[in-house]
Design an enzyme around this catalytic site. Structure first.
Site, PDB file in Angstrom:
ATOM      1  N   GLU A 109       0.877  -1.162   0.000  1.00 36.92           N
ATOM      2  CA  GLU A 109       0.000   0.000   0.000  1.00 36.92           C
ATOM      3  C   GLU A 109       0.920   1.219   0.000  1.00 36.92           C
ATOM      4  O   GLU A 109       1.820   1.316   0.841  1.00 36.92           O
ATOM      5  CB  GLU A 109      -0.867  -0.014   1.262  1.00 36.92           C
TER       6      GLU A 109
ATOM      7  N   ARG B  30       5.318 -12.890   9.672  1.00 35.28           N
ATOM      8  CA  ARG B  30       5.984 -11.636   9.305  1.00 35.28           C
ATOM      9  C   ARG B  30       7.323 -11.545  10.032  1.00 35.28           C
ATOM     10  O   ARG B  30       7.555 -12.214  11.037  1.00 35.28           O
ATOM     11  CB  ARG B  30       5.098 -10.445   9.630  1.00 35.28           C
TER      12      ARG B  30
ATOM     13  N   LYS C  29       4.357   0.900  10.016  1.00 39.05           N
ATOM     14  CA  LYS C  29       4.498   2.106   9.193  1.00 39.05           C
ATOM     15  C   LYS C  29       3.982   3.338   9.940  1.00 39.05           C
ATOM     16  O   LYS C  29       4.490   4.430   9.754  1.00 39.05           O
ATOM     17  CB  LYS C  29       3.727   1.928   7.878  1.00 39.05           C
TER      18      LYS C  29
HETATM   19  P1  ATP Z   1      -0.219  -1.617   6.732  1.00 36.49           P
HETATM   20  O1  ATP Z   1      -1.083  -2.584   5.957  1.00 36.49           O
HETATM   21  O2  ATP Z   1      -0.449  -1.610   8.194  1.00 36.49           O
HETATM   22  O3  ATP Z   1      -0.126  -0.272   6.138  1.00 36.49           O
HETATM   23  P2  ATP Z   1       1.921  -3.341   5.950  1.00 36.49           P
HETATM   24  O4  ATP Z   1       3.281  -3.357   6.566  1.00 36.49           O
HETATM   25  O5  ATP Z   1       1.092  -4.554   5.941  1.00 36.49           O
HETATM   26  O6  ATP Z   1       1.237  -2.147   6.660  1.00 36.49           O
HETATM   27  P3  ATP Z   1       1.685  -3.260   3.105  1.00 36.49           P
HETATM   28  O7  ATP Z   1       2.064  -2.170   2.199  1.00 36.49           O
HETATM   29  O8  ATP Z   1       0.277  -3.689   3.121  1.00 36.49           O
HETATM   30  O9  ATP Z   1       2.106  -2.790   4.518  1.00 36.49           O
HETATM   31  O10 ATP Z   1       2.632  -4.507   2.886  1.00 36.49           O
HETATM   32  C1  ATP Z   1       2.893  -5.044   1.624  1.00 36.49           C
HETATM   33  C2  ATP Z   1       3.264  -6.487   1.757  1.00 36.49           C
HETATM   34  O11 ATP Z   1       4.398  -6.629   2.603  1.00 36.49           O
HETATM   35  C3  ATP Z   1       2.153  -7.285   2.373  1.00 36.49           C
HETATM   36  O12 ATP Z   1       1.888  -8.380   1.528  1.00 36.49           O
HETATM   37  C4  ATP Z   1       2.665  -7.742   3.687  1.00 36.49           C
HETATM   38  O13 ATP Z   1       2.263  -9.050   3.923  1.00 36.49           O
HETATM   39  C5  ATP Z   1       4.180  -7.650   3.546  1.00 36.49           C
HETATM   40  N1  ATP Z   1       4.785  -7.265   4.828  1.00 36.49           N
HETATM   41  C6  ATP Z   1       4.574  -6.133   5.516  1.00 36.49           C
HETATM   42  N2  ATP Z   1       5.264  -6.144   6.674  1.00 36.49           N
HETATM   43  C7  ATP Z   1       5.941  -7.305   6.714  1.00 36.49           C
HETATM   44  C8  ATP Z   1       6.826  -7.928   7.656  1.00 36.49           C
HETATM   45  N3  ATP Z   1       7.168  -7.323   8.806  1.00 36.49           N
HETATM   46  N4  ATP Z   1       7.321  -9.145   7.353  1.00 36.49           N
HETATM   47  C9  ATP Z   1       6.996  -9.747   6.207  1.00 36.49           C
HETATM   48  N5  ATP Z   1       6.170  -9.238   5.292  1.00 36.49           N
HETATM   49  C10 ATP Z   1       5.635  -8.031   5.529  1.00 36.49           C
END
Ligand code: ATP
Ligand code: MG
Length: 565
Positions: A36, A261, A271
């Site tokens: 995102e 994760r 974030k």
């Molecule tokens: P949010 O959804 O709270 O804004 P997010 O960290 O999930 O934060 P995204 O941009 O949705 O952000 O993440 C993109 C991809 O990265 C998703 O598929 C998510 O599963 C993966 N991802 C995010 N954080 C991690 C992490 N700490 N470890 C592994 N994969 C991650």
């Protein structure tokens, strides 16, 4: 890496893919990385990127980079740009396959209309609060909305009017009609579409209704023909909903697979929290070298190889755990040990005069560029009568385990000579050591004594007249406790490490003085350093310390703990 397959440690996702190819369920593997655009990518994202791109490449498949831009209020072009840069920098190539969820809004809308027609979705006039309060709990079923049994015609009419902008934000939503008594709360008539009169970074004001994540994500995967939709564990309970939508629509149905994760100690990865550090100017932007963002790690001096190696080493599991940040540091140390040229720099200079060395004379001595890589060759370093050594390398009254320079003691200057300290100069008022007088042994040129006598330590040094000014930024962990956001009651910012950055005016040997942004070095005995890409100027380079040579923090911590006990 561009499509080239990398060997990785075994994991359960690879096993699923192998089975799906063998059974003929799929003929190729298509994965996606769906960020995102509401922040910069961090090392947790790197794990997901390496996994998605790495696995697909291994099977000769492909990976889409898709911006999951369904929430207009938090998303910006700046984030889109940074994400493109960071994924590319990490070494991955999406080729033609760059997508935006917002390009699918029309299709998602048609599908929503279809579910309404099929009696599978309805417009609810309840507020978000009311919907939350009637959702029930794990032990009690939810309460059905009074609007749940509206006619298809009324739903179609209201949904169309939602789209046209007739209603204010939050006044109505489209919900899936599933089961308010489902043991899985995600299936209790989840919200699919909400009203939001907000400008979108790509679609502008074309839409005032936006799809929710659970509704949108499976559709995005389906439209792109994704075979395996890899996401983090918190979406495990959402999988039945992912499946429900795709089954009701009868469209291509990827398989969602969840993995744990990445959590790192001494780090926050949310974030929202990283944004707070940026907005409150606690750090110098998203790419502050102390941030766990890819841009921060890059500016700090991390290589893409080291981060990929890290992602490989931590592996993929089904259970959440926390990885020691020391492993990340280990990976960059290993990489730079192989690749970084060695130079000499003095962080906190102490002046040394070699009394028996001819005044005005300079010798250019051979220094090895990288003992790990003979092809890196040698360079010349200047030696003269006035030298600078590290203040820490001298003790007037050395403790038992201190083997470096002290009054009367002899040590080796790297690539140069043995020197012996003959006199200590001090500031009369403060007693501070201001300089040393030493003698050198001309027979030890190159670093060895023909008579076979040994010294216990080898110091780095600079010729004062030839040393060039530079700035060194000595970074340490941003947080001083292993789990800065473990306790929900305490603000994570109270755990910031007050000494996470120390700036020192240092000196470097001539060969490092003209280094450009991104150039990496090992400062002998001090650590790995990288020329800053933002603030460095010719003539006065700024060096970011990427990592120390050894894990000094762990040692300090051990000592502190030992003291406490
Ligand atoms: P949010 O959804 O709270 O804004 P997010 O960290 O999930 O934060 P995204 O941009 O949705 O952000 O993440 C993109 C991809 O990265 C998703 O598929 C998510 O599963 C993966 N991802 C995010 N954080 C991690 C992490 N700490 N470890 C592994 N994969 C991650
Ligand atoms: Mg997310």
């Amino acid at each position: 890496m561009n499509g080239e397959a990398r060997k990785q440690t075994p994991n359960f996702i690879r096993a699923i893919m192998t089975a799906d190819l063998e059974s003929g369920k799929h003929t190729t593997i298509i994965t996606r990385f769906p960020p995102e655009p509401n922040g910069y990518l961090h090392v947790g994202h790197a794990k997901a990127i390496c996994l998605n791109f790495g696995l697909a490449a291994e099977f000769g498949g492909r990976t889409h980079l898709r911006f999951d831009d369904t929430n207009p209020t938090k998303e910006e072009q700046e984030y889109v740009d940074s994400i493109l840069t960071d994924v590319r920098w990490l070494g991955f190539d999406w080729g033609e396959h760059l997508y935006y969820a917002s390009d699918y809004f029309d299709r998602m809308h048609e599908w929503a209309v279809r579910l309404i027609r099929d009696g599978k979705a309805y417009v609810d006039d309840q507020s978000a609060d009311a919907i939350r309060l009637t959702r029930g709990t794990l032990t009690e079923p939810g309460v059905e909305s009074p609007h749940r049994n509206r006619s298809v015609e009324e739903n179609l009419d209201l949904f169309e009017r939602m789209r046209k902008g007739e209603f204010p934000d939050g006044s109505r939503v489209l919900r899936a009609k599933i089961d308010m008594a489902s043991p899985n709360l995600n299936l209790r008539d989840p919200v699919m579409v909400r009203i939001l009169h907000a400008s979108h970074h790509r679609t502008g004001d074309r839409w005032c209704i936006y799809p929710m994540y659970d509704w949108a994500h499976g559709l995005e995967d389906s439209i792109e023909g994704i075979t395996h939709s890899i996401c983090t564990l918190e979406f495990e309970d959402h999988r039945p909903l992912y499946d429900w939508f795709l089954d009701r629509l009868g469209v291509h149905h990827p398989r969602q697979i969840e993995f744990a994760r990445l959590n790192l100690n001494y780090t926050v990865m949310s974030k929202r929290k990283l944004l707070e550090l940026v907005e409150k100017k606690i750090v110098d932007g998203w790419d502050d070298p102390r941030m766990p963002t890819l841009s921060g790690l890059r500016r700090r001096g991390y290589t893409p190889e080291s981060i990929r190696d890290f992602a490989d080493k931590i592996g993929v599991a089904k259970r959440d755990s926390t990885v020691d940040v020391a492993l990340l540091e280990y990976c960059i140390r290993e990489d730079l040990n192989r690749s970084a040229p060695r130079v000499m720099a003095v962080l906190r200079p102490l002046r040394v005069v070699i009394e028996n060395y001819p005044e005005g004379q300079t010798e250019w001595l051979d220094a090895v560029n990288n003992p790990e890589d003979p092809s890196a060759g040698t360079r010349k370093v200047p030696f003269s009568r006035e030298l600078l050594i590290e203040r820490d390398d001298f003790r007037e009254d050395p403790p038992k385990e201190f083997f470096r320079l002290a009054p009367g003691r002899e040590v080796r200057l790297r690539y140069a000579y043995f020197i012996r300290c003959t006199e200590v100069e001090k500031d009369a008022a403060t007693g501070e050591v201001t300089g040393l007088r030493c003698t050198y042994d001309p027979a030890t040129r190159g670093g060895d004594a023909p008579d076979g006598r040994k010294v216990k330590s080898t110091l780095h040094w600079l010729s004062e007249a030839h040393a060039r000014p530079a700035e060194a930024r000595l970074y340490d962990r941003l947080f001083s406790v292993p789990e800065p956001d473990a306790d929900k009651e305490t603000d994570f910012k109270t755990h910031l490490n007050p000494s996470s950055l120390e700036v020192v005016d240092c000196r470097v040997e001539p060969s490092a003085a003209d280094a450009g942004p991104g150039d990496r070095f090992q400062f002998e005995r001090l650590g790995y350093f990288c020329v800053d890409s933002r603030v460095s100027v010719p003539g006065r380079p700024v060096f970011n310390r990427t990592v120390t040579l050894k894990d000094t923090w762990a040692r300090v911590e051990k000592k502190m703990q030992a003291k406490k006990q």
